[in-house]
Design a protein around this motif. Structure first.
Motif, PDB file in Angstrom:
ATOM      1  N   ARG A 190       0.884  -1.104   0.010  1.00 54.93           N
ATOM      2  CA  ARG A 190       0.141  -0.042  -0.004  1.00 54.93           C
ATOM      3  C   ARG A 190       0.893   1.437   0.095  1.00 54.93           C
ATOM      4  O   ARG A 190       2.157   1.362   0.491  1.00 54.93           O
ATOM      5  CB  ARG A 190      -0.943   0.026   1.157  1.00 54.93           C
ATOM      6  CG  ARG A 190      -1.790  -1.338   1.292  1.00 54.93           C
ATOM      7  CD  ARG A 190      -2.828  -1.111   2.496  1.00 54.93           C
ATOM      8  NE  ARG A 190      -3.690  -2.260   2.364  1.00 54.93           N
ATOM      9  CZ  ARG A 190      -4.853  -2.344   2.022  1.00 54.93           C
ATOM     10  NH1 ARG A 190      -5.160  -1.098   1.343  1.00 54.93           N
ATOM     11  NH2 ARG A 190      -5.644  -3.384   2.309  1.00 54.93           N
ATOM     12  N   ASP A 191       0.297   2.541  -0.641  1.00 56.55           N
ATOM     13  CA  ASP A 191       1.015   3.536  -0.444  1.00 56.55           C
ATOM     14  C   ASP A 191       0.553   4.250   0.791  1.00 56.55           C
ATOM     15  O   ASP A 191      -0.054   3.808   1.639  1.00 56.55           O
ATOM     16  CB  ASP A 191       0.615   4.250  -1.589  1.00 56.55           C
ATOM     17  CG  ASP A 191      -0.905   5.114  -1.810  1.00 56.55           C
ATOM     18  OD1 ASP A 191      -1.503   4.605  -0.891  1.00 56.55           O
ATOM     19  OD2 ASP A 191      -1.264   5.428  -2.615  1.00 56.55           O
ATOM     20  N   GLU A 192       1.020   5.568   1.000  1.00 54.25           N
ATOM     21  CA  GLU A 192       0.812   6.484   2.020  1.00 54.25           C
ATOM     22  C   GLU A 192      -0.557   6.552   2.508  1.00 54.25           C
ATOM     23  O   GLU A 192      -0.753   6.830   3.712  1.00 54.25           O
ATOM     24  CB  GLU A 192       1.587   7.748   1.921  1.00 54.25           C
ATOM     25  CG  GLU A 192       2.970   7.812   1.679  1.00 54.25           C
ATOM     26  CD  GLU A 192       3.334   7.543   0.229  1.00 54.25           C
ATOM     27  OE1 GLU A 192       2.891   8.069  -0.694  1.00 54.25           O
ATOM     28  OE2 GLU A 192       4.481   6.918  -0.095  1.00 54.25           O
ATOM     29  N   TYR A 249      -1.529  -1.339  -4.467  1.00 59.19           N
ATOM     30  CA  TYR A 249      -0.946  -1.487  -5.602  1.00 59.19           C
ATOM     31  C   TYR A 249      -1.673  -2.587  -6.468  1.00 59.19           C
ATOM     32  O   TYR A 249      -2.083  -3.630  -5.826  1.00 59.19           O
ATOM     33  CB  TYR A 249       0.330  -1.802  -5.685  1.00 59.19           C
ATOM     34  CG  TYR A 249       0.851  -0.299  -4.973  1.00 59.19           C
ATOM     35  CD1 TYR A 249       1.500   0.874  -5.942  1.00 59.19           C
ATOM     36  CD2 TYR A 249       1.773  -0.299  -3.821  1.00 59.19           C
ATOM     37  CE1 TYR A 249       2.156   1.810  -5.387  1.00 59.19           C
ATOM     38  CE2 TYR A 249       2.430   0.730  -3.159  1.00 59.19           C
ATOM     39  CZ  TYR A 249       2.449   1.802  -4.129  1.00 59.19           C
ATOM     40  OH  TYR A 249       3.353   2.994  -3.571  1.00 59.19           O
TER      41      TYR A 249
END
Length: 62
Positions: A21-23, A28
Motif C-alpha cells: 500500500r501507498d501512504e 497497488y
C-alpha cells in the motif's frame, strides 16, 4: 483478481492486488501477464494498449 481487462479482439488479462500500500492506504495492482497489455500514464489520464491487435483505449482522469 481485482480487475479484468478484455480487448475487442478477445485478449484478456487480470490485475491483482499486491498487498503493498501507498501512504494513503491504497493498494497497488499488478498485471497477471505483462505481455498482454501495456499502459502509459499521461497528464490527462491513462492509455491501455492491447499487445495482440494494437487497439488502444483511453481512460480520462477525473
Amino acid at each position: 483478481m481485482v480487475l479484468t481487462f478484455e480487448c475487442v479482439c478477445g485478449n484478456q488479462t487480470g490485475l491483482f492486488a499486491t498487498g503493498d500500500r501507498d501512504e494513503q492506504g491504497r493498494e497497488y495492482l499488478e498485471a497477471e501477464d505483462d505481455d498482454r497489455i501495456s499502459w502509459v500514464m499521461g497528464e490527462t489520464g491513462m492509455l491501455f494498449k492491447c499487445s495482440f491487435c494494437g487497439h488502444t483505449y483511453r481512460l480520462e482522469k477525473q
